[in-house]
Scaffold this motif. Structure first.
Motif, PDB file in Angstrom:
ATOM      1  N   VAL A   1       0.848  -1.179   0.000  1.00 29.39           N
ATOM      2  CA  VAL A   1       0.000   0.000   0.000  1.00 29.39           C
ATOM      3  C   VAL A   1       0.888   1.235   0.000  1.00 29.39           C
ATOM      4  CG1 VAL A   1      -1.702   1.339   1.282  1.00 29.39           C
ATOM      5  CG2 VAL A   1      -1.875  -1.162   1.219  1.00 29.39           C
ATOM      6  N   LEU A   2       0.582   2.166  -0.855  1.00 30.90           N
ATOM      7  CA  LEU A   2       1.284   3.445  -0.879  1.00 30.90           C
ATOM      8  C   LEU A   2       0.368   4.523  -0.319  1.00 30.90           C
ATOM      9  CD1 LEU A   2       2.962   3.277  -4.391  1.00 30.90           C
ATOM     10  CD2 LEU A   2       3.970   2.750  -2.177  1.00 30.90           C
ATOM     11  N   LEU A   3       0.928   5.321   0.573  1.00 27.81           N
ATOM     12  CA  LEU A   3       0.189   6.428   1.168  1.00 27.81           C
ATOM     13  C   LEU A   3       0.891   7.729   0.813  1.00 27.81           C
ATOM     14  CD1 LEU A   3      -0.403   4.921   4.727  1.00 27.81           C
ATOM     15  CD2 LEU A   3      -1.980   4.909   2.786  1.00 27.81           C
ATOM     16  N   ALA A   4       0.141   8.700   0.342  1.00 26.59           N
ATOM     17  CA  ALA A   4       0.718   9.980  -0.066  1.00 26.59           C
ATOM     18  C   ALA A   4      -0.039  11.116   0.599  1.00 26.59           C
ATOM     19  CB  ALA A   4       0.659  10.119  -1.582  1.00 26.59           C
ATOM     20  N   GLU A   5       0.666  11.851   1.449  1.00 26.20           N
ATOM     21  CA  GLU A   5       0.067  12.993   2.127  1.00 26.20           C
ATOM     22  C   GLU A   5       0.242  14.268   1.313  1.00 26.20           C
ATOM     23  OE1 GLU A   5       2.211  10.465   5.334  1.00 26.20           O
ATOM     24  OE2 GLU A   5       2.614  11.247   3.321  1.00 26.20           O
ATOM     25  N   SER A   6      -0.675  15.186   1.517  1.00 26.20           N
ATOM     26  CA  SER A   6      -0.573  16.509   0.903  1.00 26.20           C
ATOM     27  C   SER A   6      -1.362  17.503   1.748  1.00 26.20           C
ATOM     28  CB  SER A   6      -1.108  16.495  -0.532  1.00 26.20           C
ATOM     29  OG  SER A   6      -2.479  16.133  -0.550  1.00 26.20           O
ATOM     30  N   GLY A   7      -1.142  18.785   1.465  1.00 21.19           N
ATOM     31  CA  GLY A   7      -1.923  19.806   2.146  1.00 21.19           C
ATOM     32  C   GLY A   7      -1.187  20.577   3.213  1.00 21.19           C
ATOM     33  N   GLY A   8       0.050  20.197   3.496  1.00 22.49           N
ATOM     34  CA  GLY A   8       0.804  20.928   4.501  1.00 22.49           C
ATOM     35  C   GLY A   8       1.216  22.300   3.995  1.00 22.49           C
ATOM     36  N   GLY A   9       1.760  23.101   4.892  1.00 21.37           N
ATOM     37  CA  GLY A   9       2.208  24.429   4.502  1.00 21.37           C
ATOM     38  C   GLY A   9       2.533  25.294   5.690  1.00 21.37           C
ATOM     39  N   LEU A  10       2.765  26.561   5.402  1.00 22.59           N
ATOM     40  CA  LEU A  10       3.073  27.550   6.441  1.00 22.59           C
ATOM     41  C   LEU A  10       1.835  28.410   6.680  1.00 22.59           C
ATOM     42  CD1 LEU A  10       5.000  29.170   8.261  1.00 22.59           C
ATOM     43  CD2 LEU A  10       5.670  30.459   6.225  1.00 22.59           C
ATOM     44  N   VAL A  11       1.380  28.429   7.923  1.00 26.25           N
ATOM     45  CA  VAL A  11       0.200  29.207   8.277  1.00 26.25           C
ATOM     46  C   VAL A  11       0.469  29.973   9.559  1.00 26.25           C
ATOM     47  CG1 VAL A  11      -1.418  27.621   7.154  1.00 26.25           C
ATOM     48  CG2 VAL A  11      -0.836  27.313   9.573  1.00 26.25           C
ATOM     49  N   GLN A  12      -0.439  30.858   9.891  1.00 22.37           N
ATOM     50  CA  GLN A  12      -0.311  31.617  11.137  1.00 22.37           C
ATOM     51  C   GLN A  12      -1.165  30.974  12.224  1.00 22.37           C
ATOM     52  OE1 GLN A  12      -1.349  35.663  10.083  1.00 22.37           O
ATOM     53  NE2 GLN A  12       0.791  36.142   9.615  1.00 22.37           N
ATOM     54  N   ALA A  13      -0.819  31.275  13.445  1.00 20.98           N
ATOM     55  CA  ALA A  13      -1.593  30.772  14.578  1.00 20.98           C
ATOM     56  C   ALA A  13      -3.061  31.174  14.423  1.00 20.98           C
ATOM     57  CB  ALA A  13      -1.025  31.303  15.882  1.00 20.98           C
ATOM     58  N   GLY A  14      -3.940  30.225  14.671  1.00 18.73           N
ATOM     59  CA  GLY A  14      -5.364  30.461  14.526  1.00 18.73           C
ATOM     60  C   GLY A  14      -5.933  30.042  13.186  1.00 18.73           C
ATOM     61  N   ASP A  15      -5.068  29.806  12.223  1.00 20.55           N
ATOM     62  CA  ASP A  15      -5.511  29.391  10.891  1.00 20.55           C
ATOM     63  C   ASP A  15      -5.907  27.916  10.879  1.00 20.55           C
ATOM     64  OD1 ASP A  15      -3.261  31.432   8.842  1.00 20.55           O
ATOM     65  OD2 ASP A  15      -5.102  31.912   9.948  1.00 20.55           O
ATOM     66  N   SER A  16      -6.405  27.495   9.733  1.00 22.00           N
ATOM     67  CA  SER A  16      -6.801  26.105   9.524  1.00 22.00           C
ATOM     68  C   SER A  16      -6.056  25.518   8.334  1.00 22.00           C
ATOM     69  CB  SER A  16      -8.307  26.013   9.256  1.00 22.00           C
ATOM     70  OG  SER A  16      -9.056  26.468  10.362  1.00 22.00           O
ATOM     71  N   LEU A  17      -5.902  24.209   8.367  1.00 23.75           N
ATOM     72  CA  LEU A  17      -5.342  23.454   7.248  1.00 23.75           C
ATOM     73  C   LEU A  17      -6.089  22.143   7.146  1.00 23.75           C
ATOM     74  CD1 LEU A  17      -1.426  23.639   7.349  1.00 23.75           C
ATOM     75  CD2 LEU A  17      -2.906  24.447   5.513  1.00 23.75           C
ATOM     76  N   ARG A  18      -6.146  21.618   5.939  1.00 23.59           N
ATOM     77  CA  ARG A  18      -6.736  20.310   5.733  1.00 23.59           C
ATOM     78  C   ARG A  18      -5.708  19.419   5.049  1.00 23.59           C
ATOM     79  NH1 ARG A  18     -11.401  18.181   1.629  1.00 23.59           N
ATOM     80  NH2 ARG A  18     -12.409  16.674   3.018  1.00 23.59           N
ATOM     81  N   LEU A  19      -5.273  18.401   5.748  1.00 26.69           N
ATOM     82  CA  LEU A  19      -4.341  17.436   5.181  1.00 26.69           C
ATOM     83  C   LEU A  19      -5.103  16.303   4.513  1.00 26.69           C
ATOM     84  CD1 LEU A  19      -1.730  17.115   8.071  1.00 26.69           C
ATOM     85  CD2 LEU A  19      -1.843  18.804   6.227  1.00 26.69           C
ATOM     86  N   SER A  20      -4.531  15.812   3.427  1.00 28.75           N
ATOM     87  CA  SER A  20      -5.121  14.701   2.702  1.00 28.75           C
ATOM     88  C   SER A  20      -4.140  13.542   2.634  1.00 28.75           C
ATOM     89  CB  SER A  20      -5.481  15.118   1.269  1.00 28.75           C
ATOM     90  OG  SER A  20      -6.422  16.164   1.264  1.00 28.75           O
ATOM     91  N   CYS A  21      -4.681  12.342   2.611  1.00 28.66           N
ATOM     92  CA  CYS A  21      -3.871  11.138   2.458  1.00 28.66           C
ATOM     93  C   CYS A  21      -4.549  10.265   1.417  1.00 28.66           C
ATOM     94  CB  CYS A  21      -3.741  10.406   3.780  1.00 28.66           C
ATOM     95  SG  CYS A  21      -2.914   8.796   3.652  1.00 28.66           S
ATOM     96  N   ALA A  22      -3.856  10.012   0.326  1.00 27.20           N
ATOM     97  CA  ALA A  22      -4.376   9.167  -0.739  1.00 27.20           C
ATOM     98  C   ALA A  22      -3.713   7.799  -0.664  1.00 27.20           C
ATOM     99  CB  ALA A  22      -4.111   9.808  -2.085  1.00 27.20           C
ATOM    100  N   ALA A  23      -4.518   6.769  -0.630  1.00 26.11           N
ATOM    101  CA  ALA A  23      -4.007   5.399  -0.565  1.00 26.11           C
ATOM    102  C   ALA A  23      -4.131   4.741  -1.934  1.00 26.11           C
ATOM    103  CB  ALA A  23      -4.776   4.595   0.468  1.00 26.11           C
ATOM    104  N   SER A  24      -3.134   3.939  -2.270  1.00 26.45           N
ATOM    105  CA  SER A  24      -3.164   3.225  -3.535  1.00 26.45           C
ATOM    106  C   SER A  24      -2.443   1.895  -3.388  1.00 26.45           C
ATOM    107  CB  SER A  24      -2.501   4.062  -4.642  1.00 26.45           C
ATOM    108  OG  SER A  24      -1.144   4.297  -4.341  1.00 26.45           O
ATOM    109  N   GLY A  25      -2.646   1.045  -4.356  1.00 28.35           N
ATOM    110  CA  GLY A  25      -1.981  -0.246  -4.366  1.00 28.35           C
ATOM    111  C   GLY A  25      -2.900  -1.396  -4.019  1.00 28.35           C
ATOM    112  N   ARG A  26      -3.607  -1.272  -2.910  1.00 31.73           N
ATOM    113  CA  ARG A  26      -4.549  -2.301  -2.483  1.00 31.73           C
ATOM    114  C   ARG A  26      -5.725  -1.601  -1.790  1.00 31.73           C
ATOM    115  NH1 ARG A  26      -1.375  -7.141   0.517  1.00 31.73           N
ATOM    116  NH2 ARG A  26      -3.393  -8.130   0.227  1.00 31.73           N
ATOM    117  N   PRO A  27      -6.876  -2.230  -1.758  1.00 33.10           N
ATOM    118  CA  PRO A  27      -8.018  -1.624  -1.056  1.00 33.10           C
ATOM    119  C   PRO A  27      -7.728  -1.452   0.429  1.00 33.10           C
ATOM    120  CG  PRO A  27      -8.751  -3.390  -2.499  1.00 33.10           C
ATOM    121  CD  PRO A  27      -7.259  -3.483  -2.455  1.00 33.10           C
TER     122      PRO A  27
END
Length: 126
Positions: free
Chosen positions: A2-28
């Motif tokens: 199974v391969l897992l690939a994260e995305s969505g990180g970055g530089l933000v200020q205190a109080g901000d929001s972020l949404r991280l994603s993880c895409a899985a592939s290879g097997r269910p």
């Protein structure tokens, strides 16, 4: 494999929001617990949030309860981590992990997880 690939990180200020994603592939992955961990330099991986295969149960580290939300879409083989009210203490590399075991437990121990992504950096400035 199974391969897992994260995305969505970055530089933000205190109080901000972020949404991280993880895409899985290879097997269910729709029958396995998945989780998010984070790591800062010189420290071990820290459990952040986990979710059972059917989203029937979630669990969170005390440090993020009420601010972070984990969710998944098995049809898309995706897991997300919505992070609100970020603080500088949330600065870390965030990893997606999958537990290749047919249980409904959400372990906090990294040894219980079989597959890991490469991580995505989240930096929160004050």
């Amino acid at each position: 494999q199974v391969l897992l690939a994260e995305s969505g990180g970055g530089l933000v200020q205190a109080g901000d929001s972020l949404r991280l994603s993880c895409a899985a592939s290879g097997r269910p992955v729709n029958t396995y617990t998945m989780a998010w961990f984070r790591q800062t330099p010189g420290k071990e991986h820290e459990f952040v949030a986990g979710i059972t295969w059917n989203s029937g149960r979630t669990d969170y580290a005390d440090a993020v309860k009420g601010r972070f939300t984990i969710s998944r879409d098995n049809a898309k083989s995706m897991v997300w981590l919505q992070m609100n009210a970020l603080t500088p203490e949330d600065t870390a590399v965030y990893y997606c992990a999958l537990r290749w075991k047919l249980t409904v437990e959400i372990p906090f121990d990294t040894d219980e997880y079989t597959y890991w992504g490469q991580g995505t950096q989240v930096t929160v400035s004050s």
